[in-house]
Design a protein around this motif. Structure first.
Motif, PDB file in Angstrom:
ATOM      1  N   LEU A  97     -38.659  40.949 -15.887  1.00 50.92           N
ATOM      2  CA  LEU A  97     -38.259  40.255 -14.666  1.00 50.92           C
ATOM      3  C   LEU A  97     -36.845  40.706 -14.293  1.00 50.92           C
ATOM      4  O   LEU A  97     -35.932  40.655 -15.128  1.00 50.92           O
ATOM      5  N   VAL A  98     -36.711  41.158 -13.044  1.00 47.24           N
ATOM      6  CA  VAL A  98     -35.421  41.679 -12.591  1.00 47.24           C
ATOM      7  C   VAL A  98     -34.863  40.720 -11.543  1.00 47.24           C
ATOM      8  O   VAL A  98     -35.529  40.467 -10.519  1.00 47.24           O
ATOM      9  N   PHE A  99     -33.666  40.207 -11.786  1.00 49.27           N
ATOM     10  CA  PHE A  99     -32.997  39.382 -10.780  1.00 49.27           C
ATOM     11  C   PHE A  99     -32.090  40.271  -9.937  1.00 49.27           C
ATOM     12  O   PHE A  99     -31.038  40.724 -10.413  1.00 49.27           O
ATOM     13  N   ALA A 100     -32.546  40.522  -8.699  1.00 50.85           N
ATOM     14  CA  ALA A 100     -31.688  41.236  -7.734  1.00 50.85           C
ATOM     15  C   ALA A 100     -31.144  40.155  -6.802  1.00 50.85           C
ATOM     16  O   ALA A 100     -31.306  40.211  -5.585  1.00 50.85           O
ATOM     17  N   THR A 101     -30.542  39.143  -7.422  1.00 48.09           N
ATOM     18  CA  THR A 101     -30.207  37.905  -6.713  1.00 48.09           C
ATOM     19  C   THR A 101     -28.740  37.821  -6.311  1.00 48.09           C
ATOM     20  O   THR A 101     -28.256  36.754  -5.936  1.00 48.09           O
ATOM     21  N   GLY A 102     -28.049  38.955  -6.402  1.00 45.79           N
ATOM     22  CA  GLY A 102     -26.718  39.019  -5.818  1.00 45.79           C
ATOM     23  C   GLY A 102     -25.623  38.369  -6.640  1.00 45.79           C
ATOM     24  O   GLY A 102     -25.717  38.244  -7.872  1.00 45.79           O
ATOM     25  N   PHE A 103     -24.611  37.876  -5.926  1.00 43.20           N
ATOM     26  CA  PHE A 103     -23.345  37.520  -6.568  1.00 43.20           C
ATOM     27  C   PHE A 103     -22.807  36.204  -6.014  1.00 43.20           C
ATOM     28  O   PHE A 103     -23.096  35.830  -4.880  1.00 43.20           O
ATOM     29  N   ASP A 104     -22.010  35.546  -6.821  1.00 46.63           N
ATOM     30  CA  ASP A 104     -21.177  34.440  -6.332  1.00 46.63           C
ATOM     31  C   ASP A 104     -19.975  35.146  -5.689  1.00 46.63           C
ATOM     32  O   ASP A 104     -18.976  35.438  -6.338  1.00 46.63           O
ATOM     33  N   ALA A 105     -20.150  35.464  -4.403  1.00 46.73           N
ATOM     34  CA  ALA A 105     -19.275  36.457  -3.758  1.00 46.73           C
ATOM     35  C   ALA A 105     -17.893  35.904  -3.419  1.00 46.73           C
ATOM     36  O   ALA A 105     -17.726  34.717  -3.149  1.00 46.73           O
ATOM     37  N   LEU A 106     -16.947  36.768  -3.408  1.00 43.55           N
ATOM     38  CA  LEU A 106     -15.551  36.554  -3.016  1.00 43.55           C
ATOM     39  C   LEU A 106     -14.791  35.547  -3.884  1.00 43.55           C
ATOM     40  O   LEU A 106     -13.802  35.896  -4.515  1.00 43.55           O
TER      41      LEU A 106
END
Ligand code: FAD
Ligand code: N01
Length: 543
Positions: free
Chosen positions: A383-392
């Motif tokens: 399972l791959v999480f391409a779920t991004g970032f808690d950005a900035l």
């Protein structure tokens, strides 16, 4: 920079340098180089075991930049840009990482970088006007200046889905990819997320895996990248043209070497508009956004671009139901960071790829064997999480930073980030944030924004040293006025219309919803920063 200046800075670095930089990506490496040139002893603290930041961590299949290689690079050294040879229009992660390692070697940066060092706390000592930093392993440093180069997209966002700890297969987040790679051959793979990362990884994983299931929450617009090798002749032309290319980047809205067209999408005939979009589609890449000046300010103008891309999705994807699921309807084009792709929509024509709409049927839990949506269990080996970032804000709030009166940055930003120019925070003297919230950062080609911030910070520190000043702090009033301006500028655009955008913090449960980057354009912003410095820094107090 002379050798003796360089040597002097090394001799004085240690646990009490003049400056500490957190992070050794594009930002931290250039900051170190500039501070050394000013004669400051500087230490860079970096959690990773190598330089590169984003390009150290994001090693997922298909990872590459979508700014073009020749300008997704430093401009500060003409020798560097003349010597380095890019091989592709959009180089892959290993090539960008090689470039950043080359920069580290070429400018002898490593000797002042402490790798494997995660900063956990930073406290401002009002009696000495110095910052004290602690690392996870218990080491301590103090310095007059603290410069955060922690990145905007470096805190992985792993969704808290019940049952993840029971999963018997392997799982990964794209931003923390194993260095040894992952062998998907013969495996049933799931990918959660269809942002820029998912859109890059999905076509490559589909070619490797036995079966790929994509879990999509928000359908996304994407424009073909049209990647290809950079031929010698093209590269020679680029190198000869670098002064102009860099000038255009600095004069642009987004730090790219192309300007946004001055015409409105609504002032040309539908046929002419279609020709313009078709031609931009053939060229590919982020330039598609530049077809018309009002795509991000006028909904009717934007509809023409959104509709064009929707028609391309329907033309490309053979199964009409799949095409409909892949067609974005809930936000206008480019109000979320627009991805570019290589055969993304075509991938859904493969027999070994299936699409699950998790907006319609949300992920309920992860079981030992896979992912359950409603009554269906999708059995998976990986399972791959391409779920991004808690950005900035995520990387900054990941450190317990305390300013005057012991007040934490977390408390100060409880309702959203507040900064003056995205460069300083009132109550946190002598701390500078490279590409912080309230600056153009993620809305630009980032090396351009990074160089502008680093140069401004270096100039400011030089000013302080020249005037024997030991403390600099943004005023609450300047910060509040800048915050209002950032808000007002964002509201003049369509950007806040994408309610699920990470620009707004909407991808992280509980995060305050506030449009974080500065949408007023890079050139305008850089001019404003220069004006402030030229005028003797109004809005900042010195001691
Ligand atoms: P980063 O590269 O994120 O480096 C920050 C460093 O700080 C990291 O190495 C991290 O380990 C370190 N750090 C953070 N917290 C701590 C701590 N507490 N203690 C110690 N160290 C810490 N931008 C573009 O303009 N064009 C593109 O095409 C593009 N492509 C991208 C592709 C991907 C997959 C991603 C994720 C981002 C992309 N970006 C792109 C944005 C990219 O992040 C920037 O271009 C740039 O690399 C940021 O550099 P940086 O040095 O500011 O931050
Ligand atoms: O992250 P994202 P990213 N259940 O946040 C979904 C840069 N970058 O890593 O939209 C189900 O954009 C989420 O759904 P939704 C670039 O700046 C650049 O792709 O929130 N799904 C979305 O589909 C980029 O914008 C490049 O509804 C969940 C996806 O995961 C930024 O990094 C390449 C979920 C996350 O998309 C971040 O991109 C890569 C959940 N619980 C990255 N949580 C290039 O320049 C999240 N999602 C080439």
């Amino acid at each position: 920079m002379t050798v003796s200046q360089d040597q002097r800075s090394t001799d004085r670095s240690g646990t009490e340098p003049d400056a500490i930089v957190i992070g050794a990506g594009f930002s931290g490496m250039y900051m170190l180089h500039r501070l050394r040139a000013l004669g400051l002893s500087t230490v860079v603290l970096e959690a990773a075991e190598g330089v590169g930041g984003t390009w150290y961590w994001n090693r997922y299949p298909g990872a590459r930049c979508d700014s073009e290689s020749y300008y997704y690079s430093y401009s500060f050294s003409d020798e560097l840009q003349q010597d380095w040879v890019w091989t592709e229009r959009y180089p892959e992660q290993p090539e960008i990482l090689r470039y950043l390692n080359h920069v580290a070697d070429r400018f002898d940066l490593r000797r002042d970088i402490r790798f494997g060092t995660t900063v956990t706390r930073a406290r401002f000592d009002e009696t000495t006007d110095r910052w004290r930093l602690d690392s996870a392993s218990g080491e301590t440093w103090t310095a007059r200046y603290l410069i955060t180069a922690v990145g905007c997209l470096s805190a992985a966002n792993i969704p808290r889905i019940p049952g993840l700890d029971t999963f018997e297969g392997q799982w990964f987040h794209t931003g923390r990819w194993p260095h040894e790679g992952v062998d998907f051959a013969g495996k049933r793979v799931g990918v959660v997320g269809t942002g820029s990362t998912g859109i890059q990884a999905i076509p490559v994983i589909a070619e490797q895996a036995a079966h790929l299931t994509v879990f999509q929450r928000t359908a996304n617009y994407s424009v073909p990248a049209r990647n290809g090798p950079l031929e010698d002749a093209a590269l020679r032309e680029i190198k000869a043209d670098y002064p102009e290319i860099r000038r255009t980047q600095r004069a642009s809205t987004n730090g790219h070497p192309f300007l946004i067209s001055e015409r409105s999408a609504l002032e040309v005939s539908p046929q002419r508009r279609r020709e313009i979009y078709e031609s931009a589609w053939k060229v590919g890449g982020l330039r598609f956004r530049a077809c018309f000046q009002d795509l991000l300010t006028d909904k009717a103008a934007n509809d023409t671009a959104s509709d064009f891309i929707r028609s391309k999705i329907r033309e490309t994807v053979r199964d009409p139901d799949t095409a409909a699921t892949l067609t974005p309807t809930d936000h206008p084009f480019a109000t979320k960071r627009p991805p570019i792709d290589t055969h993304y929509f075509e991938t859904y024509n493969r027999d070994n790829v299936s699409l699950v709409d998790v907006r319609r049927t949300p992920i309920e839990e992860i079981t030992p064997r896979g992912v359950r949506t409603g009554q269906d269990v999708h059995e998976l080996d990986c399972l791959v999480f391409a779920t991004g970032f808690d950005a900035l804000t995520g990387p900054l709030l990941g450190i317990d930073i305390r300013g005057t009166g012991g007040r934490s940055l977390g408390e100060k930003w409880a309702e959203g980030p507040k900064t003056y120019l995205g460069l300083q925070v009132a109550g946190f003297p002598n701390m500078f944030t490279i590409t912080g919230p309230g600056s153009p950062s993620v809305l630009t080609n980032m090396p351009t924004a990074i160089e502008q911030h680093v140069d401004w910070i270096a100039r400011t520190i030089d000013h302080m040293r020249g005037h024997r000043l030991v403390r600099m702090e943004a005023s609450e009033q300047a910060e509040a006025e800048w915050g209002e301006h950032v808000n007002e500028v964002a509201n003049r655009t369509l950007l806040p219309m994408a309610s699920s955008s990470w620009y707004l913090g909407a991808n992280v449960p509980g995060k305050p919803r506030i449009f974080m980057p500065y949408a007023g354009g890079f050139a305008y912003y850089a001019g404003r920063c220069d004006e402030v410095a030229d005028a003797g820094y109004p809005g900042f107090a010195f001691a």
